[in-house]
Design an enzyme around this catalytic site. Structure first.
Site, short mmCIF file in Angstrom:
data_model
loop_
_atom_site.label_atom_id
_atom_site.label_comp_id
_atom_site.label_asym_id
_atom_site.label_seq_id
_atom_site.Cartn_x
_atom_site.Cartn_y
_atom_site.Cartn_z
N ALA A 395 0.83 -1.21 0.00
CA ALA A 395 0.00 0.00 0.00
C ALA A 395 0.86 1.25 0.00
O ALA A 395 1.79 1.38 0.79
CB ALA A 395 -0.92 0.00 1.22
N CYS A 396 0.55 2.17 -0.91
CA CYS A 396 1.17 3.49 -0.90
C CYS A 396 0.05 4.51 -1.08
O CYS A 396 -1.12 4.15 -1.12
CB CYS A 396 2.24 3.63 -1.97
SG CYS A 396 1.64 3.49 -3.67
N ASP A 397 0.39 5.78 -1.17
CA ASP A 397 -0.63 6.83 -1.24
C ASP A 397 -1.60 6.62 -2.39
O ASP A 397 -2.81 6.62 -2.21
CB ASP A 397 0.04 8.20 -1.40
CG ASP A 397 0.22 8.89 -0.05
OD1 ASP A 397 -0.54 8.56 0.86
OD2 ASP A 397 1.13 9.71 0.08
#
Length: 478
Positions: A395-397
């Site tokens: 998960a990233c932005d």
């Protein structure tokens, strides 16, 4: 190399604020890129100068750019501040600034969306615990409606003329720079800015709104090409592949695929930071490409995101593909020629695995700063996993760039280890509920744990750091 680290990361409070602003702007725009691409394709196909002109379908172009896209940005900006409730008020406030404006109000949406979310958030904090039982829904609905309506009126009467004037001024300045033949000089700021992770502030905050306004008037815009052009980065990676040594040479072909075809430009940043003189290569390539774009009157119909060669081709207007490819090619060639001289003269030590790791750590630190995270707080953390997970999520932005690369690396390692586990990537706010393990960066760990409170959160400093994944797979096998 230590001096390079200090030069790049030190003493940059203004830079850090710009990075944080860029990250927030990206958070508003990137989730809606699909809508921009849809509008761009409709424009490219159906306007009078499009691939298959259709007067009836071309009626979609105006309302989408005037209303749909700004309201989506305003909603997303409000949601970033205060979830769905903030998004709704942000969208109402954005409607006030776009109605009556003669230009697409993207800058206005980026202002009013977060403002709407902030106002309703502060109101809810003010009345928390003071609402009589049974009146919660009434107060919630009417407070959002009243505050949203007031913000829309204020935006319509007072803020819209100011933002409209600023937008018109920026457009006029950009047109003047283009007419005077000075546009190629912008590469002096854009190319180093990308490596400092100011690319989101540059692209989504400045160039994209200018580009959209030009498309509405001319059917294409050169501003969509200036930051997204993969040519300069490709030239540097090719130089390492042909003339580099050690780990840098061996890893360059894979980086080329990720950068040029995948559109993840941050993959080439460590190669530049290993030898800062290579900034001359990307700047030279960028200037040459931009000059070619100007001479050939190149432009795109929408932002190509990510900056893959496939996206650049897809966003080219009818009859405008060759100028786009010419600029990208010229940029890559010039960057390659300059980088080749620098790479040939570099020592083998400067291209070792240690130098590459150090350069990647600088990039990771810059990226952390761009999200408002203190670099010293980021530490790899592989927790003990109870039982075999069924789903692992990166998960990233935005759920597009770095998380997708981490997913690819771990998938390969799990396959080599004979472990059959589903691995996905996503935006941190959209992590699947079935996730058992989530890999994310330190500043996103709390948000990830709120979305999937049952999952194990593994924080990483750099999604490209193989050591974290090796340790994780080792623990799984035990």
């Amino acid at each position: 190399m230590q001096n390079t680290n200090a030069l790049i990361t030190g003493g940059g409070s203004v830079k850090a604020k710009l990075q944080k602003l860029g990250g927030f702007l990206a958070g508003m725009v990137i989730p809606n890129i699909g809508a921009f691409i849809a509008w761009g394709l409709i424009t490219a196909f159906f306007i009078p100068t499009g691939w298959i002109p259709n007067e009836h379908l071309a009626k979609l172009v105006g309302p989408m750019i005037t209303y749909l896209l700004p309201i989506l940005i305003g909603y997303t900006g409000g949601k970033l501040v205060y979830d769905v409730r903030g998004g709704v008020v942000g969208a109402i406030a954005t409607a006030g600034i776009i109605i009556g404006s003669s230009i697409p109000m993207f800058l206005g949406a980026m202002l009013m969306g977060p403002l709407g979310g902030y106002v309703i958030k502060k109101f809810d904090e003010l009345v928390e615990g003071k609402i009589p039982a049974g009146f919660e829904m009434l107060v919630n609905n009417f407070s959002a409606g009243i505050l949203g309506g007031l913000l829309a009126i204020i935006a319509f009467l007072f803020i819209e003329p100011v933002v409209n004037g600023i937008s018109v001024g920026l457009g006029a300045a950009a047109q003047w720079v283009t007419n005077k033949g000075l546009l190629p000089l912008i590469a002096i700021f854009i190319e180093p800015g990308k490596i400092l992770f100011l690319n989101n502030a540059i692209n989504h905050g400045i160039l994209a709104p200018l580009g959209v306004a030009e498309v509405k008037e001319f059917g294409k815009s050169i501003f969509f090409l200036l930051e997204t052009n993969p040519g300069p980065g490709l030239g540097v990676l090719l130089a390492y592949w042909f003339f580099g040594k050690g780990d840098a040479k061996q890893s360059a072909p894979g980086a080329i695929i990720i950068h040029f075809f995948g559109g993840i430009h941050e993959i080439y940043f460590p190669y530049v930071l290993m030898n800062p003189l290579l900034l001359l290569a990307v700047i030279g390539g960028g200037m040459a490409a931009d000059a070619t774009f100007v001479l050939t009157k190149a432009g795109l119909v929408a932002t190509p995101s990510p900056g893959s060669i496939f996206a650049e081709i897809a966003m080219a207007p009818k009859g405008g593909l060759l100028p786009v490819l010419a600029g990208i090619t010229v940029g890559a060639i010039v960057s390659f020629l300059i980088a080749s001289v620098i790479v040939k003269r570099a020592s083998e030590e400067s291209m070792s695995a240690e130098s590459m790791t150090f350069a990647r750590s600088i990039v990771s630190g810059l990226k952390a700063q761009s999200k408002g995270q203190k670099v010293e707080e980021v530490n790899p953390s592989v927790q003990k996993i109870e039982g075999m997970p069924k789903m692992i999520v990166f998960a990233c932005d935005a759920g597009m760039g770095s998380s997708a690369m981490g997913e690819t690396i771990l998938k390969k390692k799990l396959k080599e280890a004979g472990l059959d586990i589903v691995v996905k990537h996503s935006a941190v706010n959209q992590i699947p509920k079935e996730a058992d393990v989530v890999f994310t960066q330190e500043n996103l760990a709390e948000r990830a744990s709120q979305v999937v409170p049952h999952a194990k959160i593994v924080t990483v400093k750099n999604f490209l750091d193989n050591t974290v994944y090796d340790e994780f797979v080792k623990n799984l096998k035990k």
